[in-house]
Design a protein around this motif. Structure first.
Motif, short mmCIF file in Angstrom:
data_model
loop_
_atom_site.label_atom_id
_atom_site.label_comp_id
_atom_site.label_asym_id
_atom_site.label_seq_id
_atom_site.Cartn_x
_atom_site.Cartn_y
_atom_site.Cartn_z
N GLY A 163 62.76 51.88 22.30
CA GLY A 163 62.10 52.89 23.11
C GLY A 163 60.79 53.33 22.50
N ASP A 213 60.51 47.87 24.07
CA ASP A 213 60.33 48.63 25.31
C ASP A 213 60.02 47.66 26.43
N THR A 272 66.09 55.64 23.47
CA THR A 272 65.89 55.44 24.90
C THR A 272 66.76 56.34 25.77
N HIS A 305 69.38 55.21 27.14
CA HIS A 305 70.03 54.32 28.11
C HIS A 305 71.28 53.71 27.47
N ALA A 338 71.27 50.38 25.51
CA ALA A 338 70.58 50.28 24.22
C ALA A 338 71.54 50.46 23.05
N SER A 381 69.21 59.88 20.99
CA SER A 381 69.13 60.24 22.40
C SER A 381 70.27 61.15 22.86
N SER A 434 60.69 57.39 35.80
CA SER A 434 60.73 56.40 34.72
C SER A 434 59.78 55.24 34.96
#
Length: 362
Positions: A189, A213, A258, A260, A263, A281, A349
């Motif tokens: 990220g 990324d 990130t 997410h 990840a 995160s 995003s």
């Protein structure tokens, strides 16, 4: 300094997805408090999640909400000191007219964590803009005695100064990684936290810093922040690339920035045996991984990171040095009246934003 008005504009949280710009009285500081004129406040993913009504623990709707109704949000704060007694100024080692940044948390200094020096994990965990203390999405704001304030140069743009908060968080994640000279460090990220982790990791002078990324513009920023190599997972096989760079072993360190879920497993698989995984995160969704990778397969160190304890002086030094491309990182600025646009910009995003800020004086 001009005379402080009696009323101000402030964003007020009434309910999830119900933030209103209201006229409020300018708060009067107590003898041990400071009053600042807010110059900039960053808007981050946690602000967006709080706006959506997120509970403290995802998936448990019975938990209390992150943000109290009636509170003013905003925790990435910089402003000018406009009022304070000699006692309050001496306590924070500042003077009237100084520009300061304030740490996100207001520690109680009484719980076990605070007494042991782990103030960022304070048990009550009162934070600006979330609980108990009004944050920076207002023209003026109180800085209480328990807050941690740091002077920062008035010569840099306010929205650059406010970047001290996410940068301090990134630097804490880097500290948690225990980076060594021979390490290959992968940072997932290249948003605000990831870019800060990249420059922090680069300052540790490991063998290589690799940024991941899907956005080519953000990868370009990652290179400007010190990444030795940037990889776009949609264009290359990152597992093959990193194995090739490490004699087939894998990365030594992986820092996840990130938010997410994919990840997480990615990082566990990219690491070598006995590697170090750092999670910064906050996730919107639950994450499921094969924990046998952590234990039986690789014996990994998995470390969390929260806030930016003891890293604010370093973050301020980096910002004041001019080595960060902050003009390109701090992409969008809005006035308080456009708080919804600011939140929507963070939520997009696919958009071109990196760091979004509100400038209450505009």
């Amino acid at each position: 300094m001009s005379e402080t008005p009696t009323t101000m504009q402030a964003v007020v949280m009434h309910a999830p997805e119900d933030y209103r710009l209201e006229n409020r009285d300018v708060p009067t500081p107590a003898p041990d408090e400071l009053l600042i004129k807010v110059e900039a406040v960053g808007v981050c993913a946690s602000d967006l999640k709080a706006y959506a009504g997120a509970a403290k623990f995802w998936g448990d709707e019975n938990r209390e909400r992150w943000v109290e109704p009636g509170i003013t949000p905003g925790h990435e704060i910089t402003g000018e000191i406009v009022s304070g007694t000699a006692e309050a100024l001496a306590h924070h080692e500042v003077a009237l007219g100084d520009r300061i940044v304030v740490e996100q948390i207001v520690p109680c200094e009484e719980c076990m964590y605070c007494r042991r020096g782990w103030y960022w994990m304070c048990d009550p965990h009162d934070m600006f803009g979330f609980k108990h203390y009004d944050g920076g999405m207002a023209e003026y704001m109180i800085v209480p005695a328990l807050a941690r304030a740091h002077k920062i140069s008035p010569e840099i743009p306010p929205h650059h100064a406010a970047f001290a908060e996410p940068l301090s968080c990134s630097l804490h994640a880097v500290e948690r990684a225990g980076i060594q000279f021979e390490d290959v460090v992968v940072i997932a990220g290249a948003g605000p936290i990831g870019l800060g982790a990249i420059i922090g990791a680069a300052h540790k002078t490991p063998r290589m810093v690799i940024a991941l990324d899907f956005d080519e513009h953000k990868l370009e920023l990652a290179r400007k922040c010190g990444a030795d190599l940037t990889l776009n997972p949609s264009k290359v096989d990152i597992y093959e690339e990193i194995r090739g760079l490490t004699g087939g072993y894998g990365a030594d360190v992986y820092i996840e920035c990130t938010g997410h879920p994919s990840a997480v497993g990615q990082g566990l698989n990219l690491l070598r045996k006995l590697g170090r995984y750092v999670e910064y995160s906050v996730f919107k969704e639950n994450v499921s991984v094969d924990w046998s990778i952590i234990s039986d397969d690789k014996e990994l160190d998995v470390r969390g990171a929260h806030l930016g304890p003891y890293t604010w002086p370093a973050a301020i030094k980096i910002i004041e040095s001019g080595v960060l491309p902050l003009e390109e990182i701090c992409t969008h600025q809005f006035g308080l009246k456009d708080v919804q646009k600011a939140l929507d910009t963070v939520a997009d995003s696919a958009g071109a934003s990196v760091k979004v800020s509100l400038l209450p004086g505009t």
